[in-house]
Design a protein around this motif. Sequence first.
Motif, PDB file in Angstrom:
ATOM      1  N   SER A   1       0.830  -1.210   0.000  1.00 52.89           N
ATOM      2  CA  SER A   1       0.000   0.000   0.000  1.00 52.89           C
ATOM      3  C   SER A   1       0.860   1.254   0.000  1.00 52.89           C
ATOM      4  O   SER A   1       0.532   2.258  -0.635  1.00 52.89           O
ATOM      5  CB  SER A   1      -0.947  -0.004   1.199  1.00 52.89           C
ATOM      6  OG  SER A   1      -0.213  -0.035   2.394  1.00 52.89           O
TER       7      SER A   1
ATOM      8  N   THR B   1       2.275   1.846  -3.539  1.00 50.79           N
ATOM      9  CA  THR B   1       1.270   2.437  -4.418  1.00 50.79           C
ATOM     10  C   THR B   1       1.177   3.947  -4.167  1.00 50.79           C
ATOM     11  O   THR B   1       1.142   4.743  -5.115  1.00 50.79           O
ATOM     12  CB  THR B   1      -0.110   1.807  -4.150  1.00 50.79           C
ATOM     13  OG1 THR B   1       0.074   0.406  -4.010  1.00 50.79           O
ATOM     14  CG2 THR B   1      -1.070   2.111  -5.270  1.00 50.79           C
ATOM     15  N   ALA B   2       1.148   4.310  -2.871  1.00 53.22           N
ATOM     16  CA  ALA B   2       1.040   5.724  -2.523  1.00 53.22           C
ATOM     17  C   ALA B   2       2.263   6.495  -3.011  1.00 53.22           C
ATOM     18  O   ALA B   2       2.147   7.574  -3.606  1.00 53.22           O
ATOM     19  CB  ALA B   2       0.887   5.879  -1.015  1.00 53.22           C
TER      20      ALA B   2
ATOM     21  N   THR C   1      -6.873  11.353  -2.579  1.00 52.02           N
ATOM     22  CA  THR C   1      -6.779  10.335  -3.611  1.00 52.02           C
ATOM     23  C   THR C   1      -5.566   9.521  -3.202  1.00 52.02           C
ATOM     24  O   THR C   1      -4.928   9.835  -2.211  1.00 52.02           O
ATOM     25  CB  THR C   1      -6.590  10.953  -5.007  1.00 52.02           C
ATOM     26  OG1 THR C   1      -6.342   9.902  -5.927  1.00 52.02           O
ATOM     27  CG2 THR C   1      -5.431  11.921  -5.044  1.00 52.02           C
ATOM     28  N   VAL C   2      -5.239   8.500  -3.967  1.00 52.42           N
ATOM     29  CA  VAL C   2      -4.078   7.705  -3.584  1.00 52.42           C
ATOM     30  C   VAL C   2      -2.827   8.569  -3.611  1.00 52.42           C
ATOM     31  O   VAL C   2      -2.607   9.312  -4.561  1.00 52.42           O
ATOM     32  CB  VAL C   2      -3.904   6.510  -4.548  1.00 52.42           C
ATOM     33  CG1 VAL C   2      -2.738   5.642  -4.109  1.00 52.42           C
ATOM     34  CG2 VAL C   2      -5.188   5.700  -4.595  1.00 52.42           C
TER      35      VAL C   2
ATOM     36  N   THR D   1      -2.448   9.345   2.456  1.00 48.05           N
ATOM     37  CA  THR D   1      -2.142   8.319   3.459  1.00 48.05           C
ATOM     38  C   THR D   1      -2.062   8.958   4.842  1.00 48.05           C
ATOM     39  O   THR D   1      -2.517   8.392   5.838  1.00 48.05           O
ATOM     40  CB  THR D   1      -0.806   7.624   3.133  1.00 48.05           C
ATOM     41  OG1 THR D   1      -0.840   7.190   1.781  1.00 48.05           O
ATOM     42  CG2 THR D   1      -0.564   6.421   4.036  1.00 48.05           C
TER      43      THR D   1
END
Lengths: 276, 261
Positions: free
Chosen positions: A75, A78-79, A223-224, A229
């Motif tokens: 994760s 991806t960020a 958003t990502v 995060t």
Amino acid sequence: MAKRGNPAISRAHALPSYSRKNSSRVQTIGIRLLFFTFLFILWQTLFALKIWNEMLFPGPLEVITTAVAVLQDGSMATAVLASLKRLITGYGISVAVGIPLGLIMGRNRLIDETFGTLALGLQALPSICWLPLAILWFGLNEIAICFVVIMGSVMAISLAVRDGVRGLSPLLLRAARVLGADGASFYIHVLFPAALPSVVTGARLGWSFAWRSLMAAELLYGTVGLGSTLSMGRELHDMGLVVATMLIIIAIGLIADRLLFGGMDTLIRARWGTER
Amino acid sequence: MAELKLTAVSKSFNTQAGVITALSCVDLTIKEGEFLCVVGPSGCGKSTLLNLIAGLEFPDQGRLLLDDSEITGPAADRVLIFQEPALFPWLSVIDNVAFGLKMQGGAKQHRTARAMELLDLVHLSAFRSSWIHQLSGGMRQRVALARALALEPAVLLMDEPFAALDAQTRDMLHEELEMLWQKTGKTIVFITHNVREAVRLGTRVLLMSADSGKFVKEYPINLPRNRHLEDVELVKIASVIRDDLKEVVATASGRKGCPNG
């Protein structure tokens, strides 16, 4: 003849010897290591004393565990990738526009008095203030974020390059003209390389401005990405995730700075000489 | 052929101190292969003369011709060398020398070969890959000379090129320049405030007035080569010119006291 020239070269070698340089380097690293170990122990101790709620003040072990977990499950990757993609796009555009603009501003009075003044004025506006307008103009999407990144860095780059061009020795530029440099080749083969130290300074400043702008935009617009995060960590009351993300943001900033600009620094020091 | 002809050339500047006449109705012919030295008090317009010939500035009045064609801007047939070497720190020594050829669009192989020849000529081939800041002042000026010669100019313009160097280095460069001139037969216009240097190098020395923008005297120098700064004849001629120069400075300062100045 070569003999007569040699003193200049041997002077350059008469710097502190490598072994002395190395030992002082080891010392510096040692001091830093000690300092950060001390900080780490202080952090752990404060955590162990349970002065603050665990939810508000995570311990180092919790942060490390979270960091390892999000790095492993992908994760975080991806960020990071999502953020870097925006950063590279926005910053790339800033560099591509900012450097030529700065070179032209440094040479052309009219452009400097118009665009230069505008850039100076916009510089006073924190780039995140563009986000509401950007969202209205482009919608709630990647372009809006890129726009904020660009507005955060392009002015700093072009102004630094302009100052560099202004500070060049007029004699150097005349010599170039005498030797036949004019038009586009004057910009490419003389002005740009001559201003390279300032170009690197500007690009470096622009990079850190772009990074800040991006994080601000991502925090506000979910958003990502690394900024989101952070927001997510807050919403989930996962302080371990928040602090781990902060550390990763610091690490990326430092590594990118080294990778992108460390080599340029070495190159400039070698060519312009250490005295500059 | 490389004959420079100036007819009725005037040039003045507006400064905060008022209008300064650098050149006033100057007629001058510089023959091919001539080594012309111009001396005069500082600020008298010597450099303006070179900037005009180089095409960096334009006259208010009059014409400048090189072989019957008007000078309209900088070109490879007239290269100017400054008091500071003005080398490019981002290029190695050899790339500095080859810079002019690169601007002309020559092939890389040819550029490098030609630059090497010129570095040989100024005895710096061992330093071809050095950066500029690694060279001494004299070496830098020799690189600047090689960089100018690379363009094979018909006329070499030198604006006090050795003024910032120590005496020993200057002596050495005088020798090298003299040899170069003999070897290549280039036309050289050399500006200096050092009278002995002018006599040491020139085939003709022109003395410029302090503030009227004119040449006041001309001295043909027919001393045999190779000359030395200590040659008795040379020193004699230099002292005559120096006396005239003193007079020029004195009349100028006298004139400054006059309200109509």
